[in-house]
Design an enzyme around this catalytic site. Structure first.
Site, short mmCIF file in Angstrom:
data_model
loop_
_atom_site.label_atom_id
_atom_site.label_comp_id
_atom_site.label_asym_id
_atom_site.label_seq_id
_atom_site.Cartn_x
_atom_site.Cartn_y
_atom_site.Cartn_z
N TYR A 144 -17.12 4.25 -2.73
CA TYR A 144 -16.42 3.82 -1.13
C TYR A 144 -14.94 3.64 -1.04
CZ TYR A 144 -16.10 2.26 3.21
OH TYR A 144 -16.20 1.71 5.08
N ASP A 237 -8.04 4.65 -6.01
CA ASP A 237 -8.54 4.36 -5.60
C ASP A 237 -8.46 2.04 -5.70
OD1 ASP A 237 -8.95 2.59 -2.98
OD2 ASP A 237 -10.77 3.73 -2.43
N LYS A 265 -5.92 -4.20 1.21
CA LYS A 265 -6.77 -5.52 1.02
C LYS A 265 -5.00 -6.29 0.65
CE LYS A 265 -11.31 -3.53 0.96
NZ LYS A 265 -12.38 -2.77 -0.09
C1 PLP Z 1 -12.18 -2.24 0.96
C2 PLP Z 1 -11.79 -0.56 0.39
C3 PLP Z 1 -11.34 0.61 1.61
C4 PLP Z 1 -11.56 0.62 2.97
O1 PLP Z 1 -10.04 0.16 3.06
P1 PLP Z 1 -10.41 -0.85 4.43
O2 PLP Z 1 -9.12 -0.96 5.12
O3 PLP Z 1 -11.89 -1.30 5.05
O4 PLP Z 1 -10.41 0.67 5.84
C5 PLP Z 1 -11.02 1.89 0.67
N1 PLP Z 1 -11.78 2.11 -1.03
C6 PLP Z 1 -12.01 0.91 -1.29
C7 PLP Z 1 -11.77 0.92 -3.07
C8 PLP Z 1 -12.19 -0.30 -0.69
O5 PLP Z 1 -12.54 -1.55 -2.09
#
Ligand code: PLP
Length: 428
Positions: A144, A237, A265
């Protein structure tokens, strides 16, 4: 335990907010119940609007590695706020933020701040395509990376919880150039790379959105080498893993240098902030220096960056990651034993303070094996845990997060609740 007030607010919510929530998994549909509404958070616990207290293992889905309402974070926000909240013009805190990230993540030679992880990954991919002049991207099944169109293909997590394969409203054109390969399958990735025209491989170096899945030995090294060979950019990511699995993220933990990194985050300290960064020659393709457009009204928001910088400062103090490791081991081992003691198949994937107990025999090494979990049983377990004062992520396909605010006593409470909830789940 009564959740009467939550239920009445939820009724109102459903009339004006789709599903009553502003992000789908919060609705608790995957675990067969309704959400509780939160009143406040304090350290490792949250209190709902009916006055029930829970040990929180969501931590706002990762950002709150210091726990709720950390006094130093609140002070940093208040102090910054006294001078205003947003300007749409540069502020020094943005420079400090970029300098700080670069010093801890040397691969992020240049940094641009944004407001969410979704923006970070979407922008990094546009940049990768603009830099390479190529169209295709590779992502992992169950990986994701936020909800940009081209990434909502086999996207795990929220989509997995709801059983939606991708998403309606994503045109074929947006998804066509996204190639999905199994996580931990280097050969499949190499085959797609060899076919050509791949701008980037985007990967969670430790997958956290199909439940936690650890990279197999050699997998990340293999991706690095293959990308270099094919002139494809490697994007880590680290929105979830950055400052979580080590101060320097998964790239420090495994000693791999990606071309671009996305981070979010934790870097917002509980406010909306994220960033992407990487090689200078790539980053200099961004507007206003280069032809790749990217912008944001609230990008680099001073309140969010002040909170994030304070969180980063606190995490840099001695012993933090050792403490998180100790807490993680205690919780992971305790939960696994509790579920197995009830006679249920279970396996544990954990890196430091993030972990998933899968309700299957395992091992879970990719999305296909994650999906062998008994999600109905997990739902019963979740409901039992909430009854007993533990706030778990409401999905089998999410990771739990521990904070520095958790105490051994908090975790003992969680493990005791898990023993009872697992037994109750067997009978359910
Ligand atoms: C949470 C998350 C996202 C998206 O971040 P948002 O701030 O919710 O848009 C993208 N990549 C990873 C790996 C994530 O855990």
């Amino acid at each position: 335990m009564s959740i009467q007030r939550s239920q009445s607010i939820f009724e109102r919510a459903k009339a004006v907010i789709p599903g009553g929530v502003n992000s789908p998994v919060r609705a608790c549909r995957g675990v067969g119940t309704d959400p509780v509404f939160v009143q406040q958070g304090d350290g490792a616990t949250i209190t709902d609007v009916d006055g029930n207290r829970y040990v929180d293992l969501i931590g706002s889905w990762g950002p709150l590695i210091l726990g709720h309402s950390h006094p130093e974070i609140l002070d940093a926000i208040a102090e910054t706020m006294s001078q205003g909240t947003t300007f749409g013009a540069p502020t020094e805190v943005e420079v400090r933020f970029a300098e700080t990230l670069r010093s801890i993540y040397p691969a992020m030679e240049m940094v641009r701040a944004v407001s969410s992880g979704t923006e970070a990954t979407m922008s990094a991919l546009r940049l990768a395509r603009g830099f390479t002049g190529r169209a295709r991207i590779i992502k992992a099944d169950g990986g994701y990376h936020g909800h940009a169109d081209c990434l909502l293909v086999a996207a795990g997590s929220g989509a997995a919880t709801l059983g939606i394969p991708g998403s309606a409203g994503v045109p074929d054109g947006a998804a066509r150039d996204t190639i999905v390969v199994p996580y931990n399958d280097l050969a499949a990735t190499e085959a797609v790379l060899a076919a050509g025209d791949v701008a980037a491989v985007i990967i969670e170096p430790i997958a956290g959105n199909m439940g936690l899945v650890v990279p197999a030995p050699g997998y990340l090294e293999g991706l690095r080498a293959a990308c270099t060979r094919h002139g494809t950019l490697l994007i880590f990511d680290e929105v979830m893993t950055g400052f979580r699995v080590a101060y320097g993220g998964a790239q420090a933990r495994y000693g791999i240098t990606p071309d671009l990194t996305t981070i979010g985050k934790i870097v917002g300290g509980g406010l909306p902030a994220a960033a992407f960064g990487g090689r200078r020659d790539i980053m200099e393709k961004l507007a206003p220096l280069g032809p790749v457009y990217q912008a944001g009204t609230l990008s680099g928001n001073p309140l969010a960056l002040a909170a994030g910088l304070k969180a980063i400062e606190i995490l840099g103090r001695p012993g933090t990651y050792e403490r998180l490791e100790t807490l993680g081991a205690r919780l992971g081992d305790g939960l696994l034993a509790a579920v197995r003691a009830a006679g249920l198949p279970a396996c544990l994937n954990r890196v430091g303070s993030m972990l998933t107990v899968f309700f299957c025999a395992g091992p879970v090494t990719d999305y296909a094996t994650a999906k062998t979990s008994d999600t109905k049983r997990f739902g019963a377990f979740f409901r039992g845990m909430r009854e007993r004062g533990v706030f778990l992520p409401p999905s089998q396909y999410e990771a739990m997060f521990i904070s520095l605010a958790h105490t051994d006593e908090d975790l003992d409470l969680v493990i005791a609740a898990a023993k009872a909830s697992a037994l109750a789940a067997v009978a359910d």
